[in-house]
Design an enzyme around this catalytic site. Sequence first.
Site, PDB file in Angstrom:
ATOM      1  N   GLU A  72      -7.282  -0.919 -11.594  1.00  0.00           N
ATOM      2  CA  GLU A  72      -5.838  -1.108 -11.416  1.00  0.00           C
ATOM      3  C   GLU A  72      -5.079   0.199 -11.574  1.00  0.00           C
ATOM      4  O   GLU A  72      -4.150   0.478 -10.827  1.00  0.00           O
ATOM      5  CB  GLU A  72      -5.309  -2.154 -12.393  1.00  0.00           C
ATOM      6  CG  GLU A  72      -5.732  -3.577 -12.068  1.00  0.00           C
ATOM      7  CD  GLU A  72      -5.335  -4.009 -10.662  1.00  0.00           C
ATOM      8  OE1 GLU A  72      -4.355  -3.470 -10.127  1.00  0.00           O
ATOM      9  OE2 GLU A  72      -6.021  -4.871 -10.098  1.00  0.00           O
ATOM     10  N   TYR A 155       3.348  -5.248 -13.385  1.00  0.00           N
ATOM     11  CA  TYR A 155       2.302  -5.614 -12.434  1.00  0.00           C
ATOM     12  C   TYR A 155       0.913  -5.496 -13.050  1.00  0.00           C
ATOM     13  O   TYR A 155       0.108  -6.433 -12.997  1.00  0.00           O
ATOM     14  CB  TYR A 155       2.367  -4.750 -11.154  1.00  0.00           C
ATOM     15  CG  TYR A 155       1.048  -4.814 -10.437  1.00  0.00           C
ATOM     16  CD1 TYR A 155       0.695  -5.941  -9.707  1.00  0.00           C
ATOM     17  CD2 TYR A 155       0.098  -3.801 -10.591  1.00  0.00           C
ATOM     18  CE1 TYR A 155      -0.551  -6.054  -9.116  1.00  0.00           C
ATOM     19  CE2 TYR A 155      -1.142  -3.908 -10.012  1.00  0.00           C
ATOM     20  CZ  TYR A 155      -1.470  -5.023  -9.276  1.00  0.00           C
ATOM     21  OH  TYR A 155      -2.704  -5.141  -8.724  1.00  0.00           O
ATOM     22  N   ASP A 173       2.690  -7.397  -6.560  1.00  0.00           N
ATOM     23  CA  ASP A 173       2.582  -6.027  -6.076  1.00  0.00           C
ATOM     24  C   ASP A 173       3.203  -5.973  -4.682  1.00  0.00           C
ATOM     25  O   ASP A 173       3.787  -6.942  -4.199  1.00  0.00           O
ATOM     26  CB  ASP A 173       1.124  -5.571  -6.050  1.00  0.00           C
ATOM     27  CG  ASP A 173       0.387  -6.165  -4.870  1.00  0.00           C
ATOM     28  OD1 ASP A 173       0.712  -7.310  -4.496  1.00  0.00           O
ATOM     29  OD2 ASP A 173      -0.486  -5.498  -4.303  1.00  0.00           O
TER      30      ASP A 173
END
Length: 326
Positions: A72, A155, A173
């Site tokens: 991520e 997020y 996102d």
Amino acid sequence: MSDSPLPHTPARTPRSASSAPAARSASARSSAPAAPSASALHEPILDWYAENARTLPWREPDAGAWAVMVSEFMLQQTPVARVLPAYERWMQRWPKPADLAAEAPGEAVRAWDRLGYPRRALRLHAAAKAIVEEHGGVVPDDHAALLALPGVGTYTAAAIASFAYGQRHAVVDTNVRRVFARAITGSAQPTISPTAADLRLAISALPADESTAARWAIATMELGALICTARTPRCADCPIQSNCAWVLAGSPPYDGPPRKGQTYEGTDRQVRGRLLAVLRAAQGPVPKSELDACWPEQIQRERALDGLVADGLVDPVANNSYRLPA
DNA sequence: CAGTCGTGGCA
DNA sequence: TTGCCAAGACT
């Protein structure tokens, strides 16, 4: 087992056949081609994902939360194709948060290679240290605890909690915003920056069941990444083509305010990139004279170097030299 | 809140 | 060729 405020949607009520998004159908017949109810999108998108999901290392069943977290961080504004090799090397070298935490931050910056936005490497390193010091070396599963880590915003916290721990969160996102903008709102592109409305929409669209919600989150992202793309969406292959508000409206072109074009040539970012590239390639300290060769204009060069030092990406050392932070 | 922060591939 | 875009966070 953890309850957290925002993206974590309100607690599920005991489960009687009340407001669950399954038991409604007659109400959707009144107005003609209006926006589809989100629940109508669940099955086609979940089924599509089951058949079309990419095989990615951080999605392997045994990947673990650290793998999800590293991916991520790397995927923040960087395409999958460019992340893959750096990710593999990273996980090989630092398979656990404690492995990274034991390293000098400069090694994280070096291993970041050319993924861009190298402050992410610094933040990932700092996050690893925080995980060791405050969470026993285990990536926390609590949304609020994740959010408190350096480099973890709304997020990323939701993504880790959802993808790694199977929790029910709105994971919003740019892909998800675009899918919802088209399928639900009927516009060609999402708003330029994320809005509270995006979050509300994503929360309202979330399946009630926890594990289903987690699959839904990754599925909508994948749909945005593979089918509902920004430039040339592959609507012919889209599982919700017949439900998409934008398609049903005739796929009208984008009519909002102009998107900001990000120039790069000649910016401080370019200079910073050049300076850091030299320092990454060097094993030890680099004389300033060598850095000076990176960029002709002194004022901008100094400003960029000062900025890197201020950001903690570069350390000034003896003999008028610089190096990656120890 | 608007600006800043890398890098490279592709239409 | 060049503008646009890629799983955002932080100030």
